[in-house]
Design an enzyme around this catalytic site. Sequence first.
Site, PDB file in Angstrom:
ATOM      1  N   THR A  10       8.083   4.967  -6.746  1.00 58.82           N
ATOM      2  CA  THR A  10       8.101   4.132  -5.544  1.00 58.82           C
ATOM      3  C   THR A  10       9.447   3.431  -5.436  1.00 58.82           C
ATOM      4  OG1 THR A  10       6.965   2.356  -4.339  1.00 58.82           O
ATOM      5  CG2 THR A  10       7.185   2.046  -6.700  1.00 58.82           C
ATOM      6  N   ASN A  12       9.149   0.626  -3.523  1.00 56.00           N
ATOM      7  CA  ASN A  12       8.540  -0.609  -3.018  1.00 56.00           C
ATOM      8  C   ASN A  12       8.639  -1.728  -4.056  1.00 56.00           C
ATOM      9  OD1 ASN A  12       6.552  -2.623  -2.517  1.00 56.00           O
ATOM     10  ND2 ASN A  12       5.375  -1.213  -1.253  1.00 56.00           N
ATOM     11  N   HIS A  14       7.521  -4.796  -4.031  1.00 55.13           N
ATOM     12  CA  HIS A  14       6.236  -5.474  -4.286  1.00 55.13           C
ATOM     13  C   HIS A  14       5.480  -4.784  -5.414  1.00 55.13           C
ATOM     14  CE1 HIS A  14       6.083  -8.120  -0.807  1.00 55.13           C
ATOM     15  NE2 HIS A  14       6.285  -7.112   0.027  1.00 55.13           N
ATOM     16  N   LYS A  15       5.423  -3.462  -5.279  1.00 59.30           N
ATOM     17  CA  LYS A  15       4.636  -2.666  -6.220  1.00 59.30           C
ATOM     18  C   LYS A  15       5.239  -2.747  -7.630  1.00 59.30           C
ATOM     19  CE  LYS A  15       2.636   1.212  -4.330  1.00 59.30           C
ATOM     20  NZ  LYS A  15       2.482   2.652  -4.047  1.00 59.30           N
ATOM     21  N   ASP A  73      -1.705   6.558  -5.840  1.00 59.57           N
ATOM     22  CA  ASP A  73      -2.063   6.657  -4.439  1.00 59.57           C
ATOM     23  C   ASP A  73      -3.229   5.714  -4.240  1.00 59.57           C
ATOM     24  OD1 ASP A  73      -1.714   7.464  -1.860  1.00 59.57           O
ATOM     25  OD2 ASP A  73      -2.922   9.274  -2.028  1.00 59.57           O
ATOM     26  N   GLY A 155       0.179  -4.155   3.490  1.00 61.22           N
ATOM     27  CA  GLY A 155      -0.850  -3.199   3.906  1.00 61.22           C
ATOM     28  C   GLY A 155      -2.015  -3.895   4.602  1.00 61.22           C
ATOM     29  N   LYS A 177      -4.983 -11.808  -7.006  1.00 57.58           N
ATOM     30  CA  LYS A 177      -5.012 -10.384  -6.667  1.00 57.58           C
ATOM     31  C   LYS A 177      -4.689  -9.519  -7.896  1.00 57.58           C
ATOM     32  CE  LYS A 177      -3.113  -6.855  -3.695  1.00 57.58           C
ATOM     33  NZ  LYS A 177      -2.042  -6.422  -2.822  1.00 57.58           N
ATOM     34  N   HIS A 182      -7.888  -3.407  -6.960  1.00 56.02           N
ATOM     35  CA  HIS A 182      -8.018  -1.999  -7.329  1.00 56.02           C
ATOM     36  C   HIS A 182      -6.842  -1.552  -8.188  1.00 56.02           C
ATOM     37  CE1 HIS A 182      -6.219  -3.000  -3.540  1.00 56.02           C
ATOM     38  NE2 HIS A 182      -5.442  -1.939  -3.602  1.00 56.02           N
ATOM     39  N   ARG A 183      -5.610  -1.948  -7.783  1.00 60.04           N
ATOM     40  CA  ARG A 183      -4.440  -1.522  -8.558  1.00 60.04           C
ATOM     41  C   ARG A 183      -4.420  -2.205  -9.921  1.00 60.04           C
ATOM     42  NH1 ARG A 183      -0.498  -2.189  -5.117  1.00 60.04           N
ATOM     43  NH2 ARG A 183      -0.504  -0.081  -4.380  1.00 60.04           N
TER      44      ARG A 183
END
Length: 198
Positions: A10, A12, A14-15, A73, A155, A177, A182-183
Amino acid sequence: MDKRKLVVSTGNGHKIDEIKSILSDFDIEILSKNDIGLEEFDVIEDGETLEENSIKKAKELAEKTDYMVIADDTGLFVNALNGEPGVFSSRYAGEEGNSKKNCEKLIQNLEGIEDRSAYFKTVIALITEDKKVFKADGLCKGTIIKEAKGENGFGYDPLFVPEGYNKTFAELGNDVKNKISHRALALEELKNIINSLI
């Protein structure tokens, strides 16, 4: 000895920050694909499932580097919409990564529908330096509200209220969070896998 390196498929920021914070216990350097000069690297996500897409992304990245790699994903699955947007979550409104339009389309498609239950799912594929493939996943159930709330996250976070809470992911902030998402759950499972490899 040099630190082991883990490249995330990625660009990204943030990620990357989220992953660094969750995997901070390990003596591993976490890099984005951009950090190793692969800004232009992109994979066509044409799999029918999150698993297929994450493994495909990881395998293609692993061909370009000798480091460990991970690719993930994530999809939002809304029960009343037969699992939409699902694998098309990031391009639901037709334009890759336009969160505002994606959220607007979701609100529109749920108009007048009472069942607003949904879940986020993340699948992470890890490929080791010797090209072994491992998979971790995480799931977070919740509901979709009628209008966006909160400034944090990205998102669909402003529309998703996780089970057991009365605020959206975008209102709860990263500290919460990063424990319940989920992540985060998929990364916890990934931690166990990495632990067994180190």
